[in-house]
Write a protein that holds these residues in place. Structure first.
Motif, PDB file in Angstrom:
ATOM      1  N   LEU A 266      -2.687 -12.139  -3.809  1.00 60.99           N
ATOM      2  CA  LEU A 266      -2.011 -11.386  -2.756  1.00 60.99           C
ATOM      3  C   LEU A 266      -2.322  -9.904  -2.875  1.00 60.99           C
ATOM      4  O   LEU A 266      -2.602  -9.389  -3.958  1.00 60.99           O
ATOM      5  N   THR A 267      -2.256  -9.191  -1.739  1.00 56.88           N
ATOM      6  CA  THR A 267      -2.371  -7.738  -1.779  1.00 56.88           C
ATOM      7  C   THR A 267      -1.125  -7.162  -2.433  1.00 56.88           C
ATOM      8  O   THR A 267      -0.080  -7.823  -2.543  1.00 56.88           O
ATOM      9  N   ALA A 268      -1.237  -5.909  -2.854  1.00 54.63           N
ATOM     10  CA  ALA A 268      -0.094  -5.246  -3.478  1.00 54.63           C
ATOM     11  C   ALA A 268       1.112  -5.232  -2.548  1.00 54.63           C
ATOM     12  O   ALA A 268       2.248  -5.455  -2.979  1.00 54.63           O
ATOM     13  N   SER A 269       0.875  -5.002  -1.256  1.00 53.17           N
ATOM     14  CA  SER A 269       1.995  -4.940  -0.312  1.00 53.17           C
ATOM     15  C   SER A 269       2.650  -6.304  -0.140  1.00 53.17           C
ATOM     16  O   SER A 269       3.873  -6.411  -0.007  1.00 53.17           O
ATOM     17  N   ASP A 270       1.848  -7.378  -0.154  1.00 53.50           N
ATOM     18  CA  ASP A 270       2.432  -8.717  -0.026  1.00 53.50           C
ATOM     19  C   ASP A 270       3.171  -9.130  -1.301  1.00 53.50           C
ATOM     20  O   ASP A 270       4.188  -9.824  -1.227  1.00 53.50           O
ATOM     21  N   VAL A 271       2.667  -8.720  -2.449  1.00 51.55           N
ATOM     22  CA  VAL A 271       3.407  -8.974  -3.692  1.00 51.55           C
ATOM     23  C   VAL A 271       4.773  -8.304  -3.629  1.00 51.55           C
ATOM     24  O   VAL A 271       5.798  -8.885  -4.004  1.00 51.55           O
ATOM     25  N   LYS A 272       4.782  -7.089  -3.109  1.00 48.23           N
ATOM     26  CA  LYS A 272       6.021  -6.310  -3.056  1.00 48.23           C
ATOM     27  C   LYS A 272       7.102  -6.997  -2.217  1.00 48.23           C
ATOM     28  O   LYS A 272       8.300  -6.848  -2.476  1.00 48.23           O
ATOM     29  N   THR A 273       6.707  -7.786  -1.215  1.00 45.74           N
ATOM     30  CA  THR A 273       7.701  -8.449  -0.365  1.00 45.74           C
ATOM     31  C   THR A 273       8.517  -9.483  -1.138  1.00 45.74           C
ATOM     32  O   THR A 273       9.583  -9.901  -0.678  1.00 45.74           O
ATOM     33  N   PHE A 274       8.025  -9.884  -2.314  1.00 48.21           N
ATOM     34  CA  PHE A 274       8.751 -10.880  -3.101  1.00 48.21           C
ATOM     35  C   PHE A 274       9.656 -10.253  -4.162  1.00 48.21           C
ATOM     36  O   PHE A 274      10.330 -10.981  -4.900  1.00 48.21           O
ATOM     37  N   GLU A 275       9.666  -8.922  -4.248  1.00 49.45           N
ATOM     38  CA  GLU A 275      10.544  -8.277  -5.210  1.00 49.45           C
ATOM     39  C   GLU A 275      12.001  -8.565  -4.853  1.00 49.45           C
ATOM     40  O   GLU A 275      12.433  -8.338  -3.721  1.00 49.45           O
ATOM     41  N   ASN A 276      12.733  -9.091  -5.814  1.00 52.22           N
ATOM     42  CA  ASN A 276      14.165  -9.410  -5.646  1.00 52.22           C
ATOM     43  C   ASN A 276      14.423 -10.421  -4.528  1.00 52.22           C
ATOM     44  O   ASN A 276      15.529 -10.471  -3.975  1.00 52.22           O
ATOM     45  N   LYS A 277      13.403 -11.200  -4.185  1.00 54.14           N
ATOM     46  CA  LYS A 277      13.574 -12.198  -3.142  1.00 54.14           C
ATOM     47  C   LYS A 277      14.039 -13.516  -3.764  1.00 54.14           C
ATOM     48  O   LYS A 277      13.372 -14.048  -4.666  1.00 54.14           O
ATOM     49  N   PRO A 278      15.185 -14.055  -3.319  1.00 53.71           N
ATOM     50  CA  PRO A 278      15.689 -15.310  -3.896  1.00 53.71           C
ATOM     51  C   PRO A 278      14.652 -16.423  -3.780  1.00 53.71           C
ATOM     52  O   PRO A 278      13.975 -16.562  -2.763  1.00 53.71           O
ATOM     53  N   GLY A 279      14.538 -17.207  -4.846  1.00 53.01           N
ATOM     54  CA  GLY A 279      13.629 -18.339  -4.827  1.00 53.01           C
ATOM     55  C   GLY A 279      12.240 -18.041  -5.357  1.00 53.01           C
ATOM     56  O   GLY A 279      11.390 -18.936  -5.403  1.00 53.01           O
ATOM     57  N   PHE A 280      12.002 -16.780  -5.797  1.00 47.77           N
ATOM     58  CA  PHE A 280      10.671 -16.407  -6.284  1.00 47.77           C
ATOM     59  C   PHE A 280      10.793 -15.438  -7.458  1.00 47.77           C
ATOM     60  O   PHE A 280      11.803 -14.749  -7.604  1.00 47.77           O
ATOM     61  N   ARG A 281       9.752 -15.380  -8.242  1.00 49.26           N
ATOM     62  CA  ARG A 281       9.670 -14.367  -9.296  1.00 49.26           C
ATOM     63  C   ARG A 281       8.231 -13.866  -9.373  1.00 49.26           C
ATOM     64  O   ARG A 281       7.296 -14.573  -8.972  1.00 49.26           O
ATOM     65  N   ILE A 282       8.078 -12.660  -9.849  1.00 50.54           N
ATOM     66  CA  ILE A 282       6.751 -12.058  -9.981  1.00 50.54           C
ATOM     67  C   ILE A 282       6.410 -11.965 -11.464  1.00 50.54           C
ATOM     68  O   ILE A 282       7.140 -11.352 -12.241  1.00 50.54           O
ATOM     69  N   GLU A 283       5.321 -12.610 -11.852  1.00 49.94           N
ATOM     70  CA  GLU A 283       4.807 -12.515 -13.216  1.00 49.94           C
ATOM     71  C   GLU A 283       3.717 -11.437 -13.232  1.00 49.94           C
ATOM     72  O   GLU A 283       2.782 -11.496 -12.435  1.00 49.94           O
ATOM     73  N   GLU A 284       3.849 -10.463 -14.114  1.00 52.64           N
ATOM     74  CA  GLU A 284       2.833  -9.412 -14.231  1.00 52.64           C
ATOM     75  C   GLU A 284       2.091  -9.603 -15.543  1.00 52.64           C
ATOM     76  O   GLU A 284       2.607  -9.311 -16.614  1.00 52.64           O
ATOM     77  N   VAL A 285       0.881 -10.119 -15.452  1.00 48.09           N
ATOM     78  CA  VAL A 285       0.085 -10.407 -16.645  1.00 48.09           C
ATOM     79  C   VAL A 285      -0.804  -9.196 -16.940  1.00 48.09           C
ATOM     80  O   VAL A 285      -1.651  -8.823 -16.127  1.00 48.09           O
ATOM     81  N   LYS A 286      -0.618  -8.598 -18.095  1.00 51.17           N
ATOM     82  CA  LYS A 286      -1.486  -7.502 -18.517  1.00 51.17           C
ATOM     83  C   LYS A 286      -2.735  -8.105 -19.156  1.00 51.17           C
ATOM     84  O   LYS A 286      -2.687  -8.633 -20.261  1.00 51.17           O
ATOM     85  N   THR A 287      -3.833  -8.009 -18.463  1.00 47.18           N
ATOM     86  CA  THR A 287      -5.042  -8.701 -18.898  1.00 47.18           C
ATOM     87  C   THR A 287      -5.754  -8.012 -20.059  1.00 47.18           C
ATOM     88  O   THR A 287      -6.564  -8.634 -20.742  1.00 47.18           O
ATOM     89  N   GLY A 288      -5.487  -6.714 -20.257  1.00 46.01           N
ATOM     90  CA  GLY A 288      -6.248  -5.961 -21.245  1.00 46.01           C
ATOM     91  C   GLY A 288      -7.591  -5.506 -20.707  1.00 46.01           C
ATOM     92  O   GLY A 288      -8.334  -4.789 -21.378  1.00 46.01           O
ATOM     93  N   GLY A 289      -7.909  -5.924 -19.472  1.00 44.50           N
ATOM     94  CA  GLY A 289      -9.186  -5.572 -18.861  1.00 44.50           C
ATOM     95  C   GLY A 289      -9.051  -4.430 -17.871  1.00 44.50           C
ATOM     96  O   GLY A 289      -7.983  -3.828 -17.718  1.00 44.50           O
ATOM     97  N   PHE A 290     -10.141  -4.153 -17.164  1.00 47.71           N
ATOM     98  CA  PHE A 290     -10.198  -2.996 -16.276  1.00 47.71           C
ATOM     99  C   PHE A 290     -10.951  -3.307 -14.988  1.00 47.71           C
ATOM    100  O   PHE A 290     -11.864  -4.144 -14.966  1.00 47.71           O
ATOM    101  N   TYR A 291     -10.552  -2.617 -13.926  1.00 49.68           N
ATOM    102  CA  TYR A 291     -11.405  -2.457 -12.758  1.00 49.68           C
ATOM    103  C   TYR A 291     -12.313  -1.271 -13.069  1.00 49.68           C
ATOM    104  O   TYR A 291     -11.844  -0.240 -13.565  1.00 49.68           O
TER     105      TYR A 291
END
Length: 537
Positions: A266-291
Motif C-alpha cells: 500500500l501507499t503511505a497514504s493508504d496505510v495511514k487510513t488504517f491507523e486506529n481503525k477497528p478490525g486492523f493493525r499495522i505491523e512496521e517491520v524494520k528491515t535494516g535495509g535502505f532505499y
C-alpha cells in the motif's frame, strides 16, 4: 513436487482460484476469506524466479521461506539470535562448523540428508548467479566450494571456514534464503544439460518447508498448499494465496471488504487510513535495509565525486520522508540503521540547492545536464523518483523517469545500463558491519569481471580502499578492534561521496486483519506462515 501435485484435488485448486480471482469490471463481490486460508494482497512484479539459489527479490524470498528450510534461522524477536531449523545443533571449532541435522523429509517424500545440503551450497556457487555474492564475500566460490563442504554421514554436514569472516557471519549467511536446502534427487532429475535444474526450479519447488507450491502465474497469483508431513507439524492454514494487487487503492478496498487478510504493497497514504481503525493493525517491520539512489560512476558526469556530492545536497530527504515515504522508512544517509549498535551520526546531506549548484559549477557543469532515472513501478519508489526529479531540477539537473517491471529494471541495474536508479538494499547480516557490506564491497570493478551480483559493481564505483578496510574488519576477531574499524568504514564511506547513496532506512508497513494471529514480518522477507492462525467470522 510432481508427486505432491498429483495429489491435489481439482476442486480444492478451483476453490483457491475462485477466492483469488483478480478484481475488474464486472467481477463478482468476494466473500470473507475462509478461516483456513490466508490471502495476501501484494505486488508480484519482482517475482522473477522461485529458484532459491537464484532469486533474491524480496517477494520471491517470502515464497521461498515457506517452500524451503535452511540449516538455521535468525530470530529477530530475540535479539537476532541464530536458531535451529534443519540443523538440530552445531559445533564451531577453529577450522569450521559441524551441523547435526534433524530427521525431515522433502515434499517428494525423499529424506533430507547432509548430501542435499552439500548439493545446495555447491549448486549456489556453481550457478554463479547474483545470489552467490553472499557466500563469495565470505571467501567461497565455484572453484573451492566442493572442498569446503562435506557430508561425513547422512545427518552430519560440515563447512570449513575461510579467513574472510568470523563464524557468526557465516552462520548468518547460512540463514538466508539463498542457502535453502533443495531436494538434490528431485532437482537432478529435472536438470537440463548443466543447468543444475534451474530452468525447472524457476517455476517449481523441491523443498522441505511447511508449504508446497501448487501454482504460480506471474503477475497474478501464487498458491501454496500446507505440507501435512512437515517436520514442524502441519500448518494451521491449509492454503496460502498471494494475489497480485499492485494498485494501492484497490488493495485497500479489498482489505476493507475482507477479500484479502494482509496488504503489504500500500501507499503511505493508504496505510495511514488504517491507523486506529477497528478490525486492523499495522505491523512496521524494520528491515535494516535502505532505499538507495544508485549513480553510474562509470559515466560522466557521475564519475566525478563533486557531482555526486551535489546530488546528495540536491535532495529534500525530510520533505520526501514526510510526504511520501511515511511508514515506509526514515531519512538516513549512512548505510547502517541509526538505532543499530555502532552507527555513526548522519552527515549534513540536507536539501541545500545553492551549495549543490556551486558544487556543480566547480565540477565544470554550471548549466547542469540531463539524466535518466530508472525505477521499478512500485510503491513508494515511483513517488520517490518524481520527488527527486523535482528536487534536482532546482539545481539544474534535468531528470527523465523511466518506469519498468522488475525484470527490466533489475536487468538494467546488473548490466550497468542506467544513469540513476532506485534499488533497495538489505544488510548482509544484522550487524553494523553486515549492513555496510553491500555498500563497501567491490573487489574487482572491471567490466569484464561481470560481477552483477555485487551492488557496488553495478554502479561501476571503484573503491579499493573501502573494500580493503571492509575485508580487514570482517577478518578481525577482536570485537573492540572490529567495532573501531566499522566506525572508520562508515566515515570513509561518507567522505568518498558515494555512488550508492542511501536515501531512506527501509521499513515494511504491513496492514493485517484482526482475524489473523501469529503473523510476524521478517526483516529479510523470510516470513514464515506455518504458525499463522485465523479466527472465523
Amino acid at each position: 513436487m510432481k508427486s505432491f501435485r498429483s495429489r491435489l484435488a481439482a476442486a480444492g485448486i478451483a476453490a483457491g482460484f475462485a477466492a483469488a480471482m483478480p478484481l475488474g469490471a464486472g467481477a463478482p463481490a468476494l466473500a470473507e476469506t475462509p478461516a483456513d486460508q490466508l490471502v495476501i494482497g501484494t505486488s508480484l512484479a519482482q517475482v522473477l524466479s522461485l529458484d532459491p539459489q537464484q532469486a533474491t527479490e524480496p517477494k520471491s524470498q517470502e515464497v521461498i521461506a515457506n517452500l524451503y528450510d535452511r540449516l538455521v534461522t535468525v530470530d529477530t524477536a530475540d535479539g537476532n539470535k541464530i536458531k535451529p531449523q534443519l540443523a538440530e545443533s552445531w559445533q564451531v571449532d577453529d577450522k569450521g562448523i559441524t551441523f547435526r541435522l534433524r530427521e525431515a523429509t522433502f515434499a517428494s517424500g525423499n529424506p533430507v540428508t547432509a548430501k542435499d545440503v552439500v548439493y545446495s551450497l555447491v549448486r549456489l556457487m556453481k550457478l554463479n548467479q547474483s545470489s552467490s555474492a553472499y557466500m563469495k564475500s565470505a571467501g567461497y566460490d565455484a572453484d573451492n566450494i566442493e572442498k569446503m563442504v562435506s557430508a561425513p554421514d547422512d545427518r552430519t554436514f560440515r563447512i570449513e571456514m575461510t579467513d574472510k569472516v568470523v563464524p557468526d557471519a557465516l552462520l548468518y549467511r547460512l540463514a538466508y534464503g539463498v542457502a535453502s536446502v533443495v531436494d538434490s534427487e528431485e532437482v537432478k532429475g529435472n536438470a537440463t544439460g548443466d543447468d543444475y535444474g534451474n530452468a525447472w526450479l524457476r517455476t517449481n519447488a523441491a523443498g522441505s518447508g511447511p508449504y508446497t507450491l501448487a501454482r504460480w502465474r506471474p503477475n497474478d497469483i501464487i498458491l501454496m498448499e500446507a505440507n501435512g508431513d512437515y517436520w514442524g507439524g502441519k500448518p494451521a492454514m491449509r492454503r496460502i494465496i498471494m494475489r497480485h494487487a499492485p494498485e494501492s487503492q484497490a488493495a485497500r478496498l479489498m482489505l476493507e471488504r475482507g477479500d484479502i487478510d494482509i496488504a503489504n504493497a500500500l501507499t503511505a497514504s493508504d496505510v495511514k487510513t488504517f491507523e486506529n481503525k477497528p478490525g486492523f493493525r499495522i505491523e512496521e517491520v524494520k528491515t535494516g535495509g535502505f532505499y538507495v539512489l544508485s549513480m553510474n560512476a562509470g559515466k560522466e558526469p557521475l564519475s566525478k565525486p563533486e557531482v555526486r556530492e551535489a546530488i546528495a545536497y540536491g535532495i529534500d530527504y525530510k520533505g520526501i520522508a514526510d510526504s511520501i515515504v511515511g511508514p515506509y522508512g526514515r531519512a538516513r544517509n549512512v548505510p547502517v540503521p541509526e538505532d543499530w549498535q555502532g552507527a555513526i551520526p548522519n552527515p549534513d546531506w540536507s536539501f541545500q540547492p545553492e551549495k549543490a549548484k556551486k558544487l556543480l559549477a566547480d565540477a565544470g557543469y554550471p548549466g547542469g545536464f540531463s539524466l535518466t532515472l530508472k525505477t521499478i513501478a512500485q510503491n513508494p519508489r515511483v513517488d520517490m523518483a518524481t520527488a527527486i526529479q523535482a528536487n534536482l531540477a532546482q539545481i539544474g539537473i534535468k531528470v527523465s523517469i523511466q518506469q519498468g517491471n522488475g525484470s527490466d529494471i533489475v536487468a538494467a541495474h546488473r548490466a550497468r545500463n542506467f544513469d540513476l536508479l532506485i534499488p533497495q538494499a538489505s544488510p548482509l547480516t544484522p550487524t553494523a558491519l553486515g549492513a555496510l557490506d553491500n555498500f563497501t564491497n567491490n573487489p574487482d570493478n572491471r567490466l569484464e569481471a561481470n560481477n552483477a551480483g555485487n551492488f557496488v559493481w553495478r554502479s561501476a564505483w571503484d573503491i579499493p580502499e573501502l573494500n580493503s578496510l571492509r575485508e580487514a574488519a570482517n577478518r578481525e576477531r577482536d570485537d573492540a578492534k572490529r567495532a573501531a574499524m566499522t566506525k572508520e568504514l562508515q566515515e570513509k564511506f561518507v567522505a568518498s561521496k558515494p555512488a550508492v547513496l542511501p536515501l531512506f532506512e527501509r521499513f515494511e508497513p504491513i496492514v493485517v486483519s484482526a482475524r489473523v494471529a501469529g503473523y510476524v514480518g521478517d526483516p529479510q522477507q523470510l516470513t514464515r506462515l506455518d504458525k499463522v492462525t485465523k479466527a472465523a467470522e
